[in-house]
Design a protein around this motif. Sequence first.
Motif, PDB file in Angstrom:
ATOM      1  N   ILE A 171      -6.139  -2.026  -8.286  1.00  0.00           N
ATOM      2  CA  ILE A 171      -6.041  -0.578  -8.106  1.00  0.00           C
ATOM      3  C   ILE A 171      -6.930   0.076  -9.152  1.00  0.00           C
ATOM      4  O   ILE A 171      -7.052  -0.412 -10.275  1.00  0.00           O
ATOM      5  CB  ILE A 171      -4.599  -0.036  -8.198  1.00  0.00           C
ATOM      6  CG1 ILE A 171      -3.949  -0.389  -9.526  1.00  0.00           C
ATOM      7  CG2 ILE A 171      -3.759  -0.499  -7.044  1.00  0.00           C
ATOM      8  CD1 ILE A 171      -2.631   0.325  -9.750  1.00  0.00           C
ATOM      9  N   THR A 172      -7.560   1.149  -8.743  1.00  0.00           N
ATOM     10  CA  THR A 172      -8.420   1.920  -9.640  1.00  0.00           C
ATOM     11  C   THR A 172      -7.903   3.348  -9.644  1.00  0.00           C
ATOM     12  O   THR A 172      -7.602   3.905  -8.586  1.00  0.00           O
ATOM     13  CB  THR A 172      -9.887   1.873  -9.167  1.00  0.00           C
ATOM     14  OG1 THR A 172     -10.313   0.515  -9.107  1.00  0.00           O
ATOM     15  CG2 THR A 172     -10.803   2.637 -10.108  1.00  0.00           C
ATOM     16  N   TYR A 173      -7.795   3.910 -10.850  1.00  0.00           N
ATOM     17  CA  TYR A 173      -7.327   5.282 -10.976  1.00  0.00           C
ATOM     18  C   TYR A 173      -7.928   5.909 -12.223  1.00  0.00           C
ATOM     19  O   TYR A 173      -8.373   5.225 -13.141  1.00  0.00           O
ATOM     20  CB  TYR A 173      -5.789   5.347 -11.017  1.00  0.00           C
ATOM     21  CG  TYR A 173      -5.150   4.521 -12.100  1.00  0.00           C
ATOM     22  CD1 TYR A 173      -4.848   5.072 -13.342  1.00  0.00           C
ATOM     23  CD2 TYR A 173      -4.835   3.182 -11.881  1.00  0.00           C
ATOM     24  CE1 TYR A 173      -4.260   4.314 -14.337  1.00  0.00           C
ATOM     25  CE2 TYR A 173      -4.238   2.422 -12.872  1.00  0.00           C
ATOM     26  CZ  TYR A 173      -3.952   2.984 -14.087  1.00  0.00           C
ATOM     27  OH  TYR A 173      -3.362   2.232 -15.071  1.00  0.00           O
ATOM     28  N   SER A 183       0.971   4.106  -2.975  1.00  0.00           N
ATOM     29  CA  SER A 183       0.780   5.517  -2.628  1.00  0.00           C
ATOM     30  C   SER A 183       1.939   6.373  -3.141  1.00  0.00           C
ATOM     31  O   SER A 183       1.731   7.429  -3.746  1.00  0.00           O
ATOM     32  CB  SER A 183       0.642   5.651  -1.110  1.00  0.00           C
ATOM     33  OG  SER A 183       0.539   6.988  -0.740  1.00  0.00           O
ATOM     34  N   THR A 221      -9.173   0.083 -14.002  1.00  0.00           N
ATOM     35  CA  THR A 221      -9.098  -0.855 -12.884  1.00  0.00           C
ATOM     36  C   THR A 221      -8.181  -1.986 -13.313  1.00  0.00           C
ATOM     37  O   THR A 221      -8.452  -2.660 -14.307  1.00  0.00           O
ATOM     38  CB  THR A 221     -10.488  -1.404 -12.504  1.00  0.00           C
ATOM     39  OG1 THR A 221     -11.339  -0.300 -12.165  1.00  0.00           O
ATOM     40  CG2 THR A 221     -10.404  -2.347 -11.314  1.00  0.00           C
ATOM     41  N   TYR A 240      -4.461  -8.039  -5.815  1.00  0.00           N
ATOM     42  CA  TYR A 240      -5.110  -6.766  -5.492  1.00  0.00           C
ATOM     43  C   TYR A 240      -5.580  -6.077  -6.758  1.00  0.00           C
ATOM     44  O   TYR A 240      -5.205  -6.454  -7.864  1.00  0.00           O
ATOM     45  CB  TYR A 240      -4.156  -5.857  -4.711  1.00  0.00           C
ATOM     46  CG  TYR A 240      -2.966  -5.371  -5.506  1.00  0.00           C
ATOM     47  CD1 TYR A 240      -2.962  -4.098  -6.072  1.00  0.00           C
ATOM     48  CD2 TYR A 240      -1.841  -6.166  -5.686  1.00  0.00           C
ATOM     49  CE1 TYR A 240      -1.877  -3.644  -6.801  1.00  0.00           C
ATOM     50  CE2 TYR A 240      -0.748  -5.716  -6.411  1.00  0.00           C
ATOM     51  CZ  TYR A 240      -0.768  -4.457  -6.964  1.00  0.00           C
ATOM     52  OH  TYR A 240       0.300  -4.007  -7.686  1.00  0.00           O
ATOM     53  N   VAL A 271      -7.634   6.365  -7.178  1.00  0.00           N
ATOM     54  CA  VAL A 271      -9.001   6.317  -6.654  1.00  0.00           C
ATOM     55  C   VAL A 271      -9.065   5.379  -5.456  1.00  0.00           C
ATOM     56  O   VAL A 271      -9.449   5.776  -4.365  1.00  0.00           O
ATOM     57  CB  VAL A 271     -10.019   5.884  -7.739  1.00  0.00           C
ATOM     58  CG1 VAL A 271     -11.409   5.705  -7.149  1.00  0.00           C
ATOM     59  CG2 VAL A 271     -10.034   6.892  -8.876  1.00  0.00           C
ATOM     60  N   LYS A 272      -8.671   4.089  -5.675  1.00  0.00           N
ATOM     61  CA  LYS A 272      -8.721   3.149  -4.551  1.00  0.00           C
ATOM     62  C   LYS A 272      -7.878   1.922  -4.837  1.00  0.00           C
ATOM     63  O   LYS A 272      -7.500   1.645  -5.974  1.00  0.00           O
ATOM     64  CB  LYS A 272     -10.156   2.725  -4.245  1.00  0.00           C
ATOM     65  CG  LYS A 272     -10.790   1.840  -5.300  1.00  0.00           C
ATOM     66  CD  LYS A 272     -12.198   1.434  -4.907  1.00  0.00           C
ATOM     67  CE  LYS A 272     -12.815   0.578  -6.019  1.00  0.00           C
ATOM     68  NZ  LYS A 272     -14.128   0.100  -5.658  1.00  0.00           N
ATOM     69  N   MET A 273      -7.622   1.196  -3.760  1.00  0.00           N
ATOM     70  CA  MET A 273      -6.901  -0.073  -3.834  1.00  0.00           C
ATOM     71  C   MET A 273      -7.657  -1.077  -2.982  1.00  0.00           C
ATOM     72  O   MET A 273      -8.062  -0.762  -1.869  1.00  0.00           O
ATOM     73  CB  MET A 273      -5.477   0.081  -3.312  1.00  0.00           C
ATOM     74  CG  MET A 273      -4.702  -1.208  -3.279  1.00  0.00           C
ATOM     75  SD  MET A 273      -3.035  -0.900  -2.681  1.00  0.00           S
ATOM     76  CE  MET A 273      -2.435  -2.560  -2.594  1.00  0.00           C
ATOM     77  N   VAL A 274      -7.849  -2.288  -3.522  1.00  0.00           N
ATOM     78  CA  VAL A 274      -8.546  -3.346  -2.801  1.00  0.00           C
ATOM     79  C   VAL A 274      -7.667  -4.597  -2.815  1.00  0.00           C
ATOM     80  O   VAL A 274      -7.255  -5.047  -3.879  1.00  0.00           O
ATOM     81  CB  VAL A 274      -9.921  -3.672  -3.445  1.00  0.00           C
ATOM     82  CG1 VAL A 274     -10.604  -4.823  -2.730  1.00  0.00           C
ATOM     83  CG2 VAL A 274     -10.800  -2.434  -3.467  1.00  0.00           C
ATOM     84  N   GLN A 302       0.825  -1.201   0.000  1.00  0.00           N
ATOM     85  CA  GLN A 302       0.000   0.000   0.000  1.00  0.00           C
ATOM     86  C   GLN A 302       0.865   1.260   0.000  1.00  0.00           C
ATOM     87  O   GLN A 302       0.569   2.225  -0.707  1.00  0.00           O
ATOM     88  CB  GLN A 302      -0.951  -0.001   1.196  1.00  0.00           C
ATOM     89  CG  GLN A 302      -2.056  -1.019   1.056  1.00  0.00           C
ATOM     90  CD  GLN A 302      -2.884  -1.184   2.321  1.00  0.00           C
ATOM     91  OE1 GLN A 302      -2.387  -1.079   3.437  1.00  0.00           O
ATOM     92  NE2 GLN A 302      -4.167  -1.474   2.141  1.00  0.00           N
TER      93      GLN A 302
END
Length: 154
Positions: free
Chosen positions: A105-107, A38, A119, A103, A84-87, A34
Amino acid sequence: MRYKILLTWIFVLLSIGSCQRSDQLGEDPKSRLQDYISKSFSVRGMEDRAVLAGYLTGEAKKRLYAWSEDQFREAFIDSKRNFVKMVIHEIKSITPDEKQITYEITYIDQGRGHDAKVTSKKMCQMNQEKSRWYISNVKNVKELVEYKNELSLP
């Protein structure tokens, strides 16, 4: 006298708290990944290449340093990507010192078109070296690009 005791307790509590934070900060594979993601979205200059390399080992580190300055600049500095997000979907133990993390990642990627939402599902190999986790390899599994207000014809 009470003042000295109070100051001593405050110092002891602050010391214990800072030791615990530094021991726990980024030492598990999920946190390290993570942190790397970032940092990769906040690269501002060529000096950040060394910061990113600090999260890598093996082939991943060799590939990063094999890129020319122009390639690095295009991928990290000049890109118009907004995180945007990471799952995290799965963390699998291969050995005690090796983990595999799946995982997404969305951006938003303005370089692909106005408000293109990307995504990417990825598989990350992580290895522990001297009590720290490092990314040794990342493979793309699949990628989805969505365009806002896209006109679609049959």
